[in-house]
Design a protein around this motif. Structure first.
Motif, PDB file in Angstrom:
ATOM      1  N   TYR A  33     -15.577   6.754  73.614  1.00 37.21           N
ATOM      2  CA  TYR A  33     -15.422   8.148  74.012  1.00 37.21           C
ATOM      3  C   TYR A  33     -14.024   8.632  73.613  1.00 37.21           C
ATOM      4  CZ  TYR A  33     -19.588   7.288  76.816  1.00 37.21           C
ATOM      5  OH  TYR A  33     -20.856   6.958  77.234  1.00 37.21           O
ATOM      6  N   PRO A  34     -13.856   9.043  72.350  1.00 35.14           N
ATOM      7  CA  PRO A  34     -12.550   9.571  71.943  1.00 35.14           C
ATOM      8  C   PRO A  34     -12.298  10.931  72.595  1.00 35.14           C
ATOM      9  CG  PRO A  34     -14.144   9.774  70.162  1.00 35.14           C
ATOM     10  CD  PRO A  34     -14.828   9.039  71.284  1.00 35.14           C
ATOM     11  N   ASP A  35     -11.139  11.494  72.321  1.00 33.73           N
ATOM     12  CA  ASP A  35     -10.731  12.747  72.966  1.00 33.73           C
ATOM     13  C   ASP A  35     -11.313  13.997  72.310  1.00 33.73           C
ATOM     14  OD1 ASP A  35      -9.197  11.321  74.748  1.00 33.73           O
ATOM     15  OD2 ASP A  35      -7.372  11.485  73.547  1.00 33.73           O
ATOM     16  N   ASP A  36     -12.298  13.850  71.441  1.00 35.12           N
ATOM     17  CA  ASP A  36     -12.797  15.020  70.707  1.00 35.12           C
ATOM     18  C   ASP A  36     -14.208  15.454  71.115  1.00 35.12           C
ATOM     19  OD1 ASP A  36     -14.165  12.898  69.641  1.00 35.12           O
ATOM     20  OD2 ASP A  36     -13.637  13.304  67.563  1.00 35.12           O
ATOM     21  N   ASN A  37     -14.590  15.202  72.384  1.00 29.93           N
ATOM     22  CA  ASN A  37     -15.875  15.624  72.925  1.00 29.93           C
ATOM     23  C   ASN A  37     -17.057  15.008  72.173  1.00 29.93           C
ATOM     24  OD1 ASN A  37     -17.533  16.916  74.787  1.00 29.93           O
ATOM     25  ND2 ASN A  37     -17.548  18.851  73.687  1.00 29.93           N
ATOM     26  N   THR A  38     -16.896  13.756  71.775  1.00 30.97           N
ATOM     27  CA  THR A  38     -17.969  13.025  71.112  1.00 30.97           C
ATOM     28  C   THR A  38     -18.180  11.691  71.813  1.00 30.97           C
ATOM     29  OG1 THR A  38     -16.456  12.011  69.541  1.00 30.97           O
ATOM     30  CG2 THR A  38     -17.561  14.025  68.821  1.00 30.97           C
ATOM     31  N   ALA A  39     -19.298  11.067  71.502  1.00 30.10           N
ATOM     32  CA  ALA A  39     -19.576   9.710  71.969  1.00 30.10           C
ATOM     33  C   ALA A  39     -20.148   8.930  70.799  1.00 30.10           C
ATOM     34  CB  ALA A  39     -20.579   9.729  73.116  1.00 30.10           C
ATOM     35  N   TYR A  40     -19.790   7.661  70.722  1.00 26.56           N
ATOM     36  CA  TYR A  40     -20.297   6.759  69.699  1.00 26.56           C
ATOM     37  C   TYR A  40     -20.876   5.555  70.419  1.00 26.56           C
ATOM     38  CZ  TYR A  40     -17.179   9.321  66.517  1.00 26.56           C
ATOM     39  OH  TYR A  40     -16.550  10.294  65.793  1.00 26.56           O
ATOM     40  N   PHE A  41     -22.040   5.080  69.980  1.00 23.38           N
ATOM     41  CA  PHE A  41     -22.632   3.913  70.627  1.00 23.38           C
ATOM     42  C   PHE A  41     -23.752   3.332  69.781  1.00 23.38           C
ATOM     43  CE2 PHE A  41     -24.131   7.891  72.522  1.00 23.38           C
ATOM     44  CZ  PHE A  41     -25.476   7.883  72.170  1.00 23.38           C
ATOM     45  N   PHE A  42     -24.064   2.070  70.079  1.00 26.02           N
ATOM     46  CA  PHE A  42     -25.215   1.415  69.482  1.00 26.02           C
ATOM     47  C   PHE A  42     -26.442   1.848  70.283  1.00 26.02           C
ATOM     48  CE2 PHE A  42     -21.782  -1.031  67.850  1.00 26.02           C
ATOM     49  CZ  PHE A  42     -22.223  -1.604  66.669  1.00 26.02           C
ATOM     50  N   GLU A  67      -9.099   3.488  65.774  1.00 20.67           N
ATOM     51  CA  GLU A  67      -8.282   4.678  66.049  1.00 20.67           C
ATOM     52  C   GLU A  67      -8.059   4.858  67.550  1.00 20.67           C
ATOM     53  OE1 GLU A  67      -9.074   9.440  66.029  1.00 20.67           O
ATOM     54  OE2 GLU A  67      -9.815   8.315  64.300  1.00 20.67           O
ATOM     55  N   ILE A  68      -9.114   4.680  68.330  1.00 23.73           N
ATOM     56  CA  ILE A  68      -8.999   4.820  69.791  1.00 23.73           C
ATOM     57  C   ILE A  68      -8.067   3.751  70.346  1.00 23.73           C
ATOM     58  CG2 ILE A  68     -10.276   4.595  71.961  1.00 23.73           C
ATOM     59  CD1 ILE A  68     -12.685   5.845  70.470  1.00 23.73           C
ATOM     60  N   LYS A  69      -8.234   2.527  69.885  1.00 22.33           N
ATOM     61  CA  LYS A  69      -7.394   1.426  70.377  1.00 22.33           C
ATOM     62  C   LYS A  69      -5.922   1.665  70.048  1.00 22.33           C
ATOM     63  CE  LYS A  69      -6.955  -3.563  70.329  1.00 22.33           C
ATOM     64  NZ  LYS A  69      -7.290  -4.100  71.607  1.00 22.33           N
ATOM     65  N   SER A  70      -5.649   2.244  68.876  1.00 25.75           N
ATOM     66  CA  SER A  70      -4.255   2.486  68.488  1.00 25.75           C
ATOM     67  C   SER A  70      -3.602   3.557  69.357  1.00 25.75           C
ATOM     68  CB  SER A  70      -4.172   2.885  67.011  1.00 25.75           C
ATOM     69  OG  SER A  70      -4.664   4.193  66.810  1.00 25.75           O
TER      70      SER A  70
END
Length: 95
Positions: A33-42, A67-70
Motif C-alpha cells: 500500500y504505497p502513498d499513491d492511493n493504490t494497492a498491489y497484491f497477488f 521503492e516502499i521499503k526505501s
C-alpha cells in the motif's frame, strides 16, 4: 496466480473499493500500500475488467516493493545503532 494493481483504492468518503475483486482471493502478506492511493497484491481469482484494475508483472511488483521499503522509516534497532555510532564518533573520535 496474478499480480494486481488497484488504483483509486480509497474513495472520497473514506471507504476502500477493490473494484469487485474477491478479498478472500488476495494472497495474505502480499499486499503493498504505497502513498499513491493504490494497492498491489497477488491474487488467485479471476481478475475483473475495470479501468482501475491492472495485471502487472513480477518485476513491476518488486520495483514498487523496493521503492516502499526505501521510504520506510528506520526500525528502532537501526536508529539505536546510528545513535550509538554518532556517540562513539563524538566521544571516541570515530574509533
Amino acid at each position: 496466480m496474478k499480480i494486481v494493481k488497484v488504483s483509486n483504492l480509497i474513495q472520497p468518503n473514506g471507504t476502500t473499493d477493490y473494484k469487485g475483486l474477491d478479498l478472500e482471493k488476495i494472497v495474505p502478506g502480499s499486499q503493498l500500500y504505497p502513498d499513491d492511493n493504490t494497492a498491489y497484491f497477488f491474487y488467485t481469482g479471476n481478475v475483473v475488467e475495470h479501468v482501475d484494475v491492472t495485471v502487472i508483472t513480477e518485476e513491476e511488483y518488486n520495483a514498487k516493493k523496493k521503492e516502499i521499503k526505501s521510504k520506510a522509516p528506520l526500525s528502532y534497532d537501526e536508529r539505536l545503532e546510528l545513535i550509538q555510532k554518532a556517540i562513539d564518533d563524538l566521544v571516541l573520535g570515530g574509533m
